[in-house]
Design an enzyme around this catalytic site. Structure first.
Site, mmCIF file in Angstrom:
data_model
loop_
_atom_site.group_PDB
_atom_site.id
_atom_site.type_symbol
_atom_site.label_atom_id
_atom_site.label_comp_id
_atom_site.label_asym_id
_atom_site.label_seq_id
_atom_site.Cartn_x
_atom_site.Cartn_y
_atom_site.Cartn_z
ATOM 1 N N LYS A 145 -7.580 -5.902 -6.117
ATOM 2 C CA LYS A 145 -8.056 -4.953 -7.118
ATOM 3 C C LYS A 145 -8.819 -3.759 -6.538
ATOM 4 O O LYS A 145 -9.672 -3.165 -7.197
ATOM 5 C CB LYS A 145 -8.930 -5.655 -8.191
ATOM 6 N N THR A 185 -2.006 -0.971 -4.858
ATOM 7 C CA THR A 185 -0.774 -0.427 -5.440
ATOM 8 C C THR A 185 -0.773 1.100 -5.321
ATOM 9 O O THR A 185 0.253 1.718 -5.041
ATOM 10 C CB THR A 185 -0.677 -0.857 -6.922
ATOM 11 N N TRP A 186 -1.925 1.676 -5.501
ATOM 12 C CA TRP A 186 -2.083 3.132 -5.408
ATOM 13 C C TRP A 186 -1.722 3.621 -3.999
ATOM 14 O O TRP A 186 -0.887 4.512 -3.812
ATOM 15 C CB TRP A 186 -3.532 3.464 -5.751
ATOM 16 N N THR A 196 -0.995 -7.074 2.246
ATOM 17 C CA THR A 196 -1.677 -8.376 2.275
ATOM 18 C C THR A 196 -3.072 -8.239 1.695
ATOM 19 O O THR A 196 -3.665 -7.158 1.710
ATOM 20 C CB THR A 196 -1.782 -8.949 3.706
ATOM 21 N N HIS A 197 -3.582 -9.382 1.177
ATOM 22 C CA HIS A 197 -5.005 -9.469 0.815
ATOM 23 C C HIS A 197 -5.699 -10.504 1.718
ATOM 24 O O HIS A 197 -6.862 -10.832 1.486
ATOM 25 C CB HIS A 197 -5.171 -9.951 -0.627
ATOM 26 N N ARG A 210 -13.154 -0.987 -2.290
ATOM 27 C CA ARG A 210 -13.626 -0.432 -3.571
ATOM 28 C C ARG A 210 -14.959 -1.078 -3.900
ATOM 29 O O ARG A 210 -15.184 -2.248 -3.531
ATOM 30 C CB ARG A 210 -12.593 -0.752 -4.659
ATOM 31 N N SER A 268 -12.299 -5.543 -12.663
ATOM 32 C CA SER A 268 -10.848 -5.452 -12.598
ATOM 33 C C SER A 268 -10.238 -6.841 -12.350
ATOM 34 O O SER A 268 -9.228 -7.221 -12.959
ATOM 35 C CB SER A 268 -10.449 -4.474 -11.481
ATOM 36 N N TYR A 299 -11.613 3.526 -2.269
ATOM 37 C CA TYR A 299 -11.015 3.875 -3.565
ATOM 38 C C TYR A 299 -11.726 5.087 -4.165
ATOM 39 O O TYR A 299 -11.071 6.007 -4.675
ATOM 40 C CB TYR A 299 -11.152 2.647 -4.484
ATOM 41 N N PHE A 337 -3.013 8.154 -11.668
ATOM 42 C CA PHE A 337 -3.074 6.981 -12.556
ATOM 43 C C PHE A 337 -2.141 7.168 -13.749
ATOM 44 O O PHE A 337 -1.392 6.263 -14.118
ATOM 45 C CB PHE A 337 -4.522 6.759 -13.015
ATOM 46 N N LYS A 338 -2.168 8.369 -14.314
ATOM 47 C CA LYS A 338 -1.352 8.652 -15.507
ATOM 48 C C LYS A 338 0.144 8.430 -15.221
ATOM 49 O O LYS A 338 0.845 7.788 -16.001
ATOM 50 C CB LYS A 338 -1.615 10.114 -15.910
ATOM 51 N N ARG A 359 -4.969 -0.712 -15.677
ATOM 52 C CA ARG A 359 -5.902 -0.920 -16.787
ATOM 53 C C ARG A 359 -6.665 0.359 -17.119
ATOM 54 O O ARG A 359 -6.428 1.003 -18.124
ATOM 55 C CB ARG A 359 -6.836 -2.082 -16.407
HETATM 56 S S1 PPS Z 1 -3.745 -5.985 -6.686
HETATM 57 O O1 PPS Z 1 -3.220 -6.843 -7.795
HETATM 58 O O2 PPS Z 1 -4.854 -6.644 -6.007
HETATM 59 O O3 PPS Z 1 -2.704 -5.554 -5.749
HETATM 60 O O4 PPS Z 1 -4.334 -4.716 -7.444
HETATM 61 P P1 PPS Z 1 -4.676 -3.293 -6.803
HETATM 62 O O5 PPS Z 1 -3.494 -2.437 -6.844
HETATM 63 O O6 PPS Z 1 -5.393 -3.466 -5.507
HETATM 64 O O7 PPS Z 1 -5.777 -2.772 -7.820
HETATM 65 C C1 PPS Z 1 -5.504 -2.539 -9.175
HETATM 66 C C2 PPS Z 1 -6.558 -1.567 -9.655
HETATM 67 O O8 PPS Z 1 -6.246 -0.254 -9.128
HETATM 68 C C3 PPS Z 1 -6.060 0.638 -10.210
HETATM 69 N N1 PPS Z 1 -5.077 1.666 -9.874
HETATM 70 C C4 PPS Z 1 -5.364 2.978 -9.810
HETATM 71 N N2 PPS Z 1 -6.519 3.640 -9.980
HETATM 72 C C5 PPS Z 1 -6.485 4.988 -9.881
HETATM 73 N N3 PPS Z 1 -5.361 5.699 -9.640
HETATM 74 C C6 PPS Z 1 -4.173 5.071 -9.461
HETATM 75 N N4 PPS Z 1 -3.075 5.772 -9.245
HETATM 76 C C7 PPS Z 1 -4.149 3.634 -9.542
HETATM 77 N N5 PPS Z 1 -3.176 2.699 -9.428
HETATM 78 C C8 PPS Z 1 -3.766 1.501 -9.630
HETATM 79 C C9 PPS Z 1 -5.619 -0.264 -11.361
HETATM 80 O O9 PPS Z 1 -5.746 0.381 -12.595
HETATM 81 C C10 PPS Z 1 -6.587 -1.430 -11.177
HETATM 82 O O10 PPS Z 1 -7.932 -1.091 -11.494
HETATM 83 P P2 PPS Z 1 -8.587 -1.307 -12.931
HETATM 84 O O11 PPS Z 1 -10.058 -1.007 -12.735
HETATM 85 O O12 PPS Z 1 -8.350 -2.717 -13.345
HETATM 86 O O13 PPS Z 1 -7.940 -0.302 -13.841
#
Ligand code: PPS
Length: 295
Positions: A48, A52-53, A107-108, A130, A138, A193, A229-230, A257
């Site tokens: 979290k 993914t970002w 990996t985590h 983060r 999250s 982050y 994010f959008k 989220r």
């Molecule tokens: S995981 O399941 O551990 O791989 O998740 P991970 O991708 O590390 O983290 C998910 C959180 O990252 C937020 N997220 C983003 N934030 C900002 N911009 C972008 N583009 C973006 N993509 C993913 C995602 O919304 C999760 O955070 P929260 O606070 O739950 O919204």
């Protein structure tokens, strides 16, 4: 592909003292013989934290900003998740078999469980950290929607477990610190982050330099926009909506989220925050890492 439904929320299994999702613990045996290639790039994070970002940013970089190419498959296929294993879905190792070089890997795992080959091959690592208050919130919502985790219980009890390192992947405090120390001996780019939220273009430039690539400025601007994010929230190749609902139920909480910094303030009570701060001070004493709690 046969989907074996499992909504049983199995308890975490401990491997070398680290609690893990039961299925991920089972995947570790075969993962130890994983052979890294020198041109692999590993994206490492505590869950979290922006995995993914940064994965999407890196695939966009590798595809030189070509969005069509980044639509070729969901993010967990484009960037295989090494320890991933869930009934009825290809494992991370199986996904790797069809992944051409140069590979992006996710990996985590804490260092004690990381396949040695990644270190022996001096594979480049992009680590993203983060602030732990936003991570905890999250993670709580992720536990609720992803049923491979045990039931999270109440927010208050989950927060206690998070502080005690009794959640999947163990202690956040240990994870961020050990990967921080690793940069002395391995090629690690350590990102935050909050910095990416503040100035994605600046952080993408850091990644480009680290991976030894350059792109025209308009391509970098395009990547900033595509990885926002959008955009990622509505993109089925990044928002995990292609995963069966039995495994991730977005009606409980979306994977994408809020994507915010400082969202913890709407969840933590004053008392929880005080307890967290005291615990943080103890766990992070003597560490040079600095986190930002809001922007
Ligand atoms: S995981 O399941 O551990 O791989 O998740 P991970 O991708 O590390 O983290 C998910 C959180 O990252 C937020 N997220 C983003 N934030 C900002 N911009 C972008 N583009 C973006 N993509 C993913 C995602 O919304 C999760 O955070 P929260 O606070 O739950 O919204």
């Amino acid at each position: 592909m046969e989907l074996i439904q499992d909504t049983s929320r199995p308890p975490l299994e401990y491997v070398k003292g680290i609690p893990l999702i039961k299925y991920f613990a089972e995947a570790l045996g075969s993962l130890q013989s994983f052979e890294a290639w020198p041109d692999d790039l590993l994206i490492s994070t505590y869950p979290k934290s922006g995995t993914t970002w940064v994965s999407e940013i890196l695939d966009l970089i590798y595809q030189r900003g070509d969005l069509e190419k980044c639509q070729r498959a969901p993010i967990f296929i484009r960037v295989p998740f090494l320890e991933f294993k869930v009934p009825g879905v290809p494992t991370g190792i199986e996904t790797l078999e069809d992944t051409p070089a140069p590979r992006l890997l996710k990996t985590h795992l804490p260092l004690t469980l990381l396949p040695q080959s990644l270190l022996d091959q001096k594979v480049k690592v992009v680590y993203v950290a983060r602030n732990p208050k936003d991570v905890a919130v999250s993670y709580y919502h992720f536990y609720r929607m992803a049923k491979v985790h045990p039931d999270p219980g109440t927010w208050d009890s989950f927060l206690e477990k998070f502080m005690a390192g009794e959640v999947s992947y163990g202690s956040w405090y240990q994870h961020v610190q050990e990967w921080w120390e690793l940069r002395h001996t391995q090629p690690v780019l350590y990102l935050f982050y909050e910095d990416i939220k503040e100035d994605p273009k600046r952080e993408i430039q850091k990644i480009l330099e680290f991976v030894g690539r350059s792109l025209p400025e308009e391509t970098v601007d395009h990547i900033v926009q595509q990885a926002s994010f959008k955009e990622m929230k509505k993109n089925p190749m990044t928002n995990y909506s292609t995963i069966p609902t039995d495994i991730m139920d977005h009606s409980v909480s979306a994977f994408m989220r809020k994507g915010a910094t400082g969202d913890w303030k709407s969840t933590f009570t004053v008392a929880q925050n005080e307890r967290f701060e005291a615990n943080y001070a103890t766990k992070m004493a003597g560490c040079s890492l600095h986190f930002r709690w809001e922007l």
